[in-house]
Design a protein around this motif. Structure first.
Motif, PDB file in Angstrom:
ATOM      1  N   TYR A  28       5.334  11.858  -5.286  1.00 34.71           N
ATOM      2  CA  TYR A  28       6.740  12.206  -5.520  1.00 34.71           C
ATOM      3  C   TYR A  28       7.560  11.689  -4.353  1.00 34.71           C
ATOM      4  O   TYR A  28       7.033  11.376  -3.301  1.00 34.71           O
ATOM      5  CB  TYR A  28       6.908  13.730  -5.598  1.00 34.71           C
ATOM      6  N   TYR A  29       8.839  11.650  -4.542  1.00 38.31           N
ATOM      7  CA  TYR A  29       9.692  11.291  -3.420  1.00 38.31           C
ATOM      8  C   TYR A  29      10.805  12.327  -3.323  1.00 38.31           C
ATOM      9  O   TYR A  29      11.203  12.934  -4.304  1.00 38.31           O
ATOM     10  CB  TYR A  29      10.241   9.859  -3.541  1.00 38.31           C
ATOM     11  N   THR A  30      11.198  12.541  -2.088  1.00 40.40           N
ATOM     12  CA  THR A  30      12.322  13.458  -1.821  1.00 40.40           C
ATOM     13  C   THR A  30      13.290  12.738  -0.876  1.00 40.40           C
ATOM     14  O   THR A  30      12.904  11.841  -0.136  1.00 40.40           O
ATOM     15  CB  THR A  30      11.828  14.752  -1.139  1.00 40.40           C
ATOM     16  N   GLU A  31      14.528  13.203  -0.883  1.00 48.65           N
ATOM     17  CA  GLU A  31      15.533  12.569  -0.039  1.00 48.65           C
ATOM     18  C   GLU A  31      15.962  13.547   1.042  1.00 48.65           C
ATOM     19  O   GLU A  31      16.527  14.606   0.787  1.00 48.65           O
ATOM     20  CB  GLU A  31      16.751  12.141  -0.860  1.00 48.65           C
ATOM     21  N   ILE A  74       7.303   2.990  -5.217  1.00 43.15           N
ATOM     22  CA  ILE A  74       6.119   3.413  -4.457  1.00 43.15           C
ATOM     23  C   ILE A  74       5.512   4.671  -5.079  1.00 43.15           C
ATOM     24  O   ILE A  74       4.295   4.762  -5.272  1.00 43.15           O
ATOM     25  CB  ILE A  74       6.482   3.652  -2.971  1.00 43.15           C
ATOM     26  N   ALA A  75       6.340   5.632  -5.420  1.00 41.86           N
ATOM     27  CA  ALA A  75       5.836   6.890  -5.991  1.00 41.86           C
ATOM     28  C   ALA A  75       5.130   6.642  -7.321  1.00 41.86           C
ATOM     29  O   ALA A  75       4.070   7.227  -7.591  1.00 41.86           O
ATOM     30  CB  ALA A  75       6.982   7.886  -6.167  1.00 41.86           C
ATOM     31  N   HIS A  76       5.686   5.792  -8.158  1.00 45.08           N
ATOM     32  CA  HIS A  76       5.064   5.521  -9.466  1.00 45.08           C
ATOM     33  C   HIS A  76       3.853   4.594  -9.383  1.00 45.08           C
ATOM     34  O   HIS A  76       3.023   4.570 -10.290  1.00 45.08           O
ATOM     35  CB  HIS A  76       6.102   4.951 -10.429  1.00 45.08           C
ATOM     36  N   ALA A  77       3.742   3.841  -8.299  1.00 47.59           N
ATOM     37  CA  ALA A  77       2.623   2.902  -8.156  1.00 47.59           C
ATOM     38  C   ALA A  77       1.279   3.631  -8.235  1.00 47.59           C
ATOM     39  O   ALA A  77       0.301   3.084  -8.742  1.00 47.59           O
ATOM     40  CB  ALA A  77       2.734   2.140  -6.844  1.00 47.59           C
ATOM     41  N   ARG A  78       1.236   4.889  -7.780  1.00 46.59           N
ATOM     42  CA  ARG A  78      -0.036   5.646  -7.795  1.00 46.59           C
ATOM     43  C   ARG A  78      -0.576   5.817  -9.212  1.00 46.59           C
ATOM     44  O   ARG A  78      -1.767   5.795  -9.424  1.00 46.59           O
ATOM     45  CB  ARG A  78       0.155   7.020  -7.130  1.00 46.59           C
ATOM     46  N   GLN A  79       0.294   5.985 -10.198  1.00 43.86           N
ATOM     47  CA  GLN A  79      -0.148   6.091 -11.591  1.00 43.86           C
ATOM     48  C   GLN A  79      -0.118   4.719 -12.285  1.00 43.86           C
ATOM     49  O   GLN A  79      -0.963   4.427 -13.124  1.00 43.86           O
ATOM     50  CB  GLN A  79       0.723   7.062 -12.395  1.00 43.86           C
ATOM     51  N   ASP A  80       0.849   3.896 -11.928  1.00 48.18           N
ATOM     52  CA  ASP A  80       1.018   2.614 -12.606  1.00 48.18           C
ATOM     53  C   ASP A  80      -0.131   1.643 -12.327  1.00 48.18           C
ATOM     54  O   ASP A  80      -0.629   0.970 -13.238  1.00 48.18           O
ATOM     55  CB  ASP A  80       2.341   1.953 -12.193  1.00 48.18           C
ATOM     56  N   VAL A  81      -0.544   1.554 -11.068  1.00 45.64           N
ATOM     57  CA  VAL A  81      -1.586   0.576 -10.714  1.00 45.64           C
ATOM     58  C   VAL A  81      -2.898   0.880 -11.441  1.00 45.64           C
ATOM     59  O   VAL A  81      -3.474  -0.022 -12.072  1.00 45.64           O
ATOM     60  CB  VAL A  81      -1.766   0.472  -9.181  1.00 45.64           C
ATOM     61  N   PRO A  82      -3.413   2.089 -11.427  1.00 44.19           N
ATOM     62  CA  PRO A  82      -4.650   2.348 -12.177  1.00 44.19           C
ATOM     63  C   PRO A  82      -4.495   2.084 -13.690  1.00 44.19           C
ATOM     64  O   PRO A  82      -5.424   1.575 -14.329  1.00 44.19           O
ATOM     65  CB  PRO A  82      -4.956   3.828 -11.910  1.00 44.19           C
ATOM     66  N   ALA A  83      -3.318   2.412 -14.233  1.00 50.88           N
ATOM     67  CA  ALA A  83      -3.090   2.155 -15.662  1.00 50.88           C
ATOM     68  C   ALA A  83      -3.108   0.647 -15.938  1.00 50.88           C
ATOM     69  O   ALA A  83      -3.692   0.187 -16.937  1.00 50.88           O
ATOM     70  CB  ALA A  83      -1.760   2.762 -16.102  1.00 50.88           C
ATOM     71  N   ASP A  95      17.632  12.406   4.527  1.00 51.78           N
ATOM     72  CA  ASP A  95      18.196  11.281   5.279  1.00 51.78           C
ATOM     73  C   ASP A  95      17.531   9.932   4.944  1.00 51.78           C
ATOM     74  O   ASP A  95      18.119   8.899   5.095  1.00 51.78           O
ATOM     75  CB  ASP A  95      18.255  11.542   6.795  1.00 51.78           C
ATOM     76  N   ARG A  96      16.311   9.963   4.499  1.00 50.69           N
ATOM     77  CA  ARG A  96      15.599   8.810   3.921  1.00 50.69           C
ATOM     78  C   ARG A  96      14.805   9.346   2.747  1.00 50.69           C
ATOM     79  O   ARG A  96      14.776  10.537   2.480  1.00 50.69           O
ATOM     80  CB  ARG A  96      14.631   8.189   4.945  1.00 50.69           C
ATOM     81  N   TYR A  97      14.116   8.407   2.061  1.00 51.02           N
ATOM     82  CA  TYR A  97      13.264   8.820   0.940  1.00 51.02           C
ATOM     83  C   TYR A  97      11.830   8.933   1.441  1.00 51.02           C
ATOM     84  O   TYR A  97      11.262   7.987   1.972  1.00 51.02           O
ATOM     85  CB  TYR A  97      13.358   7.808  -0.220  1.00 51.02           C
ATOM     86  N   HIS A  98      11.252  10.105   1.247  1.00 51.58           N
ATOM     87  CA  HIS A  98       9.888  10.384   1.701  1.00 51.58           C
ATOM     88  C   HIS A  98       8.983  10.473   0.474  1.00 51.58           C
ATOM     89  O   HIS A  98       9.274  11.209  -0.463  1.00 51.58           O
ATOM     90  CB  HIS A  98       9.842  11.696   2.502  1.00 51.58           C
ATOM     91  N   ILE A  99       7.862   9.730   0.509  1.00 48.45           N
ATOM     92  CA  ILE A  99       6.925   9.730  -0.614  1.00 48.45           C
ATOM     93  C   ILE A  99       5.702  10.519  -0.163  1.00 48.45           C
ATOM     94  O   ILE A  99       5.127  10.278   0.907  1.00 48.45           O
ATOM     95  CB  ILE A  99       6.521   8.286  -1.013  1.00 48.45           C
ATOM     96  N   SER A 100       5.332  11.474  -0.999  1.00 50.48           N
ATOM     97  CA  SER A 100       4.175  12.302  -0.662  1.00 50.48           C
ATOM     98  C   SER A 100       3.432  12.698  -1.936  1.00 50.48           C
ATOM     99  O   SER A 100       4.010  12.678  -3.021  1.00 50.48           O
ATOM    100  CB  SER A 100       4.622  13.550   0.100  1.00 50.48           C
ATOM    101  N   PRO A 101       2.137  13.095  -1.806  1.00 55.95           N
ATOM    102  CA  PRO A 101       1.373  13.465  -2.984  1.00 55.95           C
ATOM    103  C   PRO A 101       1.765  14.829  -3.523  1.00 55.95           C
ATOM    104  O   PRO A 101       1.540  15.130  -4.682  1.00 55.95           O
ATOM    105  CB  PRO A 101      -0.070  13.458  -2.497  1.00 55.95           C
ATOM    106  N   ASP A 102       2.303  15.651  -2.700  1.00 57.64           N
ATOM    107  CA  ASP A 102       2.648  16.987  -3.147  1.00 57.64           C
ATOM    108  C   ASP A 102       3.900  17.412  -2.404  1.00 57.64           C
ATOM    109  O   ASP A 102       3.925  17.428  -1.180  1.00 57.64           O
ATOM    110  CB  ASP A 102       1.482  17.940  -2.826  1.00 57.64           C
ATOM    111  N   ILE A 103       4.950  17.777  -3.128  1.00 59.85           N
ATOM    112  CA  ILE A 103       6.235  18.115  -2.504  1.00 59.85           C
ATOM    113  C   ILE A 103       6.084  19.279  -1.525  1.00 59.85           C
ATOM    114  O   ILE A 103       6.636  19.262  -0.438  1.00 59.85           O
ATOM    115  CB  ILE A 103       7.293  18.442  -3.576  1.00 59.85           C
TER     116      ILE A 103
END
Length: 165
Positions: free
Chosen positions: A21-24, A52-61, A26-34
């Motif tokens: 997931y990503y959260t905002e 980047i956040a979607h790549a974790r599911q997109d690449v294996p698919a 001051d910048r966008y932070h990508i993490s496995p669990d909010i």
């Protein structure tokens, strides 16, 4: 372009489990669990964070899809090779059947030609062409090989007649 699918798969399997997931803040932070807050990456633009956040599911698919398509291509290549072999076998069988048909037709054709030469209905090669056209029109099956064989027979018979006369 060559793609090493196994290397990509190993990198994807080695990455932190998802979904990401990503959260905002001051910048966008990508993490496995909010709630966990363990940051995987950070981005300065939202569209990069989304990617980047979607790549974790997109690449294996995508890896799975490419593997399926590669298997399908291999299956189709195998099928194509089998069909080509069957076609070549059918062509050979067709040639054998044509040769056998020719062998079976030749005695009957020889008799017809001999009768025509004896009756003087065929005395020249021009007469032969006319005879061939008439008989083909009457559905006596004759292909190029038969025609050439008949021409040879007629020539021989006409030459023999000249010698005898």
């Amino acid at each position: 372009m060559t793609i090493d699918l196994n290397a990509i798969k190993k990198r994807a399997e080695a990455a932190t489990e998802g979904p990401w997931y990503y959260t905002e803040i001051d910048r966008y932070h990508i993490s496995p669990d909010i709630e966990d807050g363990a940051e995987i990456a950070e981005a300065y633009a939202e569209h990069n964070a989304v990617f980047i956040a979607h790549a974790r599911q997109d690449v294996p698919a995508l890896i799975e899809l490419v593997a399926q398509k590669q298997a399908e291509v291999e299956r189709l290549r195998t099928q194509q090779a089998r069909l080509i072999a069957e076609l070549e076998k059918a062509d050979k069988f067709s040639d054998e059947l044509r040769a056998e048909l020719f062998r079976q037709q030749l005695p009957g054709i020889r008799k017809i030609v001999e009768d025509c030469v004896d009756d003087r209905r065929i005395e020249t090669m021009e007469d032969l062409k006319d005879f061939y056209a008439e008989n083909r029109a009457r559905k006596i099956e004759a292909d190029r090989e038969v025609y050439e064989a008949v021409c040879g027979m007629i020539k021989d018979m006409l030459e023999k007649r000249k010698e005898d006369d």
